[in-house]
Enzyme design. Sequence first.
Site, PDB file in Angstrom:
ATOM      1  N   HIS A  35     -14.902 -20.967  20.077  1.00 14.88           N
ATOM      2  CA  HIS A  35     -13.846 -21.746  20.721  1.00 14.88           C
ATOM      3  C   HIS A  35     -13.176 -22.662  19.723  1.00 14.88           C
ATOM      4  O   HIS A  35     -13.493 -22.681  18.529  1.00 14.88           O
ATOM      5  CB  HIS A  35     -14.403 -22.547  21.908  1.00 14.88           C
ATOM      6  CG  HIS A  35     -15.490 -23.511  21.550  1.00 14.88           C
ATOM      7  ND1 HIS A  35     -15.325 -24.584  20.700  1.00 14.88           N
ATOM      8  CD2 HIS A  35     -16.793 -23.558  21.944  1.00 14.88           C
ATOM      9  CE1 HIS A  35     -16.445 -25.257  20.588  1.00 14.88           C
ATOM     10  NE2 HIS A  35     -17.363 -24.660  21.324  1.00 14.88           N
ATOM     11  N   CYS A  95     -22.485 -23.291  20.068  1.00 15.94           N
ATOM     12  CA  CYS A  95     -21.299 -22.440  19.931  1.00 15.94           C
ATOM     13  C   CYS A  95     -20.814 -22.441  18.486  1.00 15.94           C
ATOM     14  O   CYS A  95     -21.382 -23.090  17.613  1.00 15.94           O
ATOM     15  CB  CYS A  95     -20.195 -22.926  20.871  1.00 15.94           C
ATOM     16  SG  CYS A  95     -20.664 -22.939  22.620  1.00 15.94           S
TER      17      CYS A  95
END
Length: 387
Positions: A273, A281
Amino acid sequence: MPSKPSRPILLAAALALSLVEIGVFVAFASRGPARPAETHETIAERRSNPFGALVQNLRGAIVETARQEEPAPVEEPPPAIAAAPSTRAPSFLAALPPLRPSEPEAVLALPPVDTPLPPARPRNLAAVEPAATAETPAGTTALPPVAVSPPTQALALAAAPPNEPPPLTNRDDGNFRMGSAVYVRIFKKEGELELWRRQSGHFTLYRTYPICKWSGHLGPKLKSGDYQSPEGFYSVSARQLNPNSHYHRAFDVGFPNAFDKQNGRTGGALMVHGACKSVGCFAMTDRVIEEIYGLVEAALRGGQHEVPVHIFPFRMTDAALAKETQGDWTNLWSAPPEHQQWSGFWRNLKEGYDLFEQTGEPPTAYACGSRYAFGAAGGSCRRIAGW
């Protein structure tokens, strides 16, 4: 023969002489009061008492010092002067506009600083084929632009119905057609994300992007809440895209995959992202994810069923694997113990890494219990697939 004076007597005499010298010095240094003219009586008294003058000088110095340290008398202020009668303001002041009260400064409402939330679960992006036009003939799928949307277009996208994709346009990006198949490789230690695109029947490296932040350390993700970024072979379908992520754009890598589930690993919502915050992440910044997300989305809408995303702890060369699992002179010939426990797992990952290096095609990975298998696999193995 007379005897020598004892040591105590000598010390007492030396001390007395020292006191006399100190007294003489203080007498000359002090500003004592002026002595009156001596008379016969004072002269006789001074001769009879040789230390009288010294004592008098010391007393005078003490009195003078005490007088100087006394607070000065406070003088009464002079009588107040009668206030002058008020005079008329100058004419130029009457021409000036009246003063306006200062307005309070606007207080900006800042969002509370909190622990970053995990990216929102991606919604289903069902591809809706637009109507045929002169630029887009019937039967072909239009492709999205890679550049960041201007503010007016971003507002239009936010106001669009949630199940309707934004309008697409055909684009070519140099030698790569927008919508061609893509493949993603991530290397944690080097902090790099590679994006490969199919050109003339085979994959070619399009660009290497720096990873702004990933969390944890080298090694796979084992359980939810360990703040560890995953390692392994994953696959991204259209359902895993999230254009409205808390971190600008995002796509879920698909953790846990079939291999993770067979080995009891838990967790979820692990994304590639935007922004530069990571809780398991891979954060790429908003500008970089805009391009990566656009290419992945265009490939899925252009006919690619799933985008393979292969995540490695480091570039899986023989030398790098030996260094991380066995050690060398750079780490005093000893590998970290936590690396040694993943030696077999990393060698299994290297099999898939070597297949792509040899053939130029991302291998199809299967979950077979405690190992990944590639190519054809038995019926007990499950193919790594997206949602």
